[in-house]
Design a protein around this motif. Sequence first.
Motif, PDB file in Angstrom:
ATOM      1  N   ASP A 179      13.815  22.032  -6.886  1.00 23.45           N
ATOM      2  CA  ASP A 179      13.514  20.851  -6.094  1.00 23.45           C
ATOM      3  C   ASP A 179      12.618  19.983  -6.972  1.00 23.45           C
ATOM      4  N   ARG A 180      12.986  18.738  -7.198  1.00 26.58           N
ATOM      5  CA  ARG A 180      12.229  17.878  -8.111  1.00 26.58           C
ATOM      6  C   ARG A 180      10.809  17.612  -7.625  1.00 26.58           C
ATOM      7  N   SER A 181      10.546  17.776  -6.324  1.00 26.38           N
ATOM      8  CA  SER A 181       9.185  17.571  -5.817  1.00 26.38           C
ATOM      9  C   SER A 181       8.233  18.624  -6.379  1.00 26.38           C
ATOM     10  N   HIS A 182       8.768  19.752  -6.837  1.00 24.67           N
ATOM     11  CA  HIS A 182       7.941  20.793  -7.446  1.00 24.67           C
ATOM     12  C   HIS A 182       7.726  20.538  -8.937  1.00 24.67           C
ATOM     13  N   LEU A 183       8.496  19.622  -9.516  1.00 29.26           N
ATOM     14  CA  LEU A 183       8.433  19.368 -10.951  1.00 29.26           C
ATOM     15  C   LEU A 183       7.587  18.149 -11.303  1.00 29.26           C
ATOM     16  N   GLU A 184       7.514  17.192 -10.389  1.00 30.74           N
ATOM     17  CA  GLU A 184       6.772  15.958 -10.653  1.00 30.74           C
ATOM     18  C   GLU A 184       6.152  15.464  -9.345  1.00 30.74           C
ATOM     19  N   PRO A 185       4.981  14.849  -9.387  1.00 29.59           N
ATOM     20  CA  PRO A 185       4.248  14.491  -8.164  1.00 29.59           C
ATOM     21  C   PRO A 185       5.050  13.643  -7.173  1.00 29.59           C
ATOM     22  N   GLY A 217       8.360  13.155  -7.311  1.00 30.56           N
ATOM     23  CA  GLY A 217       9.777  13.448  -7.464  1.00 30.56           C
ATOM     24  C   GLY A 217      10.440  13.835  -6.159  1.00 30.56           C
ATOM     25  N   HIS A 218      11.697  13.520  -6.059  1.00 27.88           N
ATOM     26  CA  HIS A 218      12.510  14.013  -4.945  1.00 27.88           C
ATOM     27  C   HIS A 218      13.933  14.152  -5.447  1.00 27.88           C
ATOM     28  N   GLY A 219      14.650  15.069  -4.843  1.00 29.46           N
ATOM     29  CA  GLY A 219      16.000  15.361  -5.292  1.00 29.46           C
ATOM     30  C   GLY A 219      16.086  16.776  -5.839  1.00 29.46           C
ATOM     31  N   THR A 220      17.182  17.051  -6.496  1.00 32.16           N
ATOM     32  CA  THR A 220      17.453  18.385  -7.017  1.00 32.16           C
ATOM     33  C   THR A 220      17.833  18.294  -8.485  1.00 32.16           C
ATOM     34  N   LEU A 221      17.374  19.273  -9.254  1.00 31.95           N
ATOM     35  CA  LEU A 221      17.726  19.370 -10.670  1.00 31.95           C
ATOM     36  C   LEU A 221      18.345  20.744 -10.908  1.00 31.95           C
ATOM     37  N   VAL A 222      19.592  20.733 -11.358  1.00 29.94           N
ATOM     38  CA  VAL A 222      20.278  21.968 -11.747  1.00 29.94           C
ATOM     39  C   VAL A 222      20.352  21.964 -13.265  1.00 29.94           C
TER      40      VAL A 222
END
Length: 196
Positions: free
Chosen positions: A171-177, A179-184
């Motif tokens: 979940d991109r919210s866990h990667l950047e403050p 962020g939203h969306g998904t990263l595969v």
Amino acid sequence: MIFNALNIILPTFRQYEGLDKPIRLLIKVLRGNLVFSEQIAVPLKDEIQLVKEYLQLRLLGDPSRIRIGWDLPSVIPDTWLIPSMSIQIPVENAVKYAFDPEDENASIQIRIMEKRQSLYIDIEDNGIGLSVSGNPRQEEQGTGYGLEILRQTVDILNSRNKNKMSFIINDRSHLEPDGHGTLVSIIVPFDYTFEL
């Protein structure tokens, strides 16, 4: 048999303006999905072609609903193999589940690069992400099973390889403050073997 039947009736659809192209795309996507689902690994460029045809078919009625970005190497050798459907399944999930119908900024980015003797693939959307208000997105709908099969395939293949393939969904919210969306992210070493 279904493809033969579709090819037989295809000339009938030519009399209806605008139906010939969607039917041809449907036949290509169905055939590609059937062939790919029976293979452990496919050439990267074949998978890219299938995904492009799927997106063309899926967005036929509203091609600007989701912006699709491709960042690809200028040359993709036939020897670059990836697990079958490993781009198709995350892209299909993003198209089906990631965006509200009114989202005017919906986008999916597919980035592929070669570095450190490996193939790096990122499929990133700016949709709702894996969780909204603490509730996990319904991954078990539709191709959610496809993601699980893909994970299991990678696990089995990794057990037979010294250099492991990575298959990570974030979940991109866990990667950047903000962020939203998904990263595969998929990383396939060039010396990887797809033999079971």
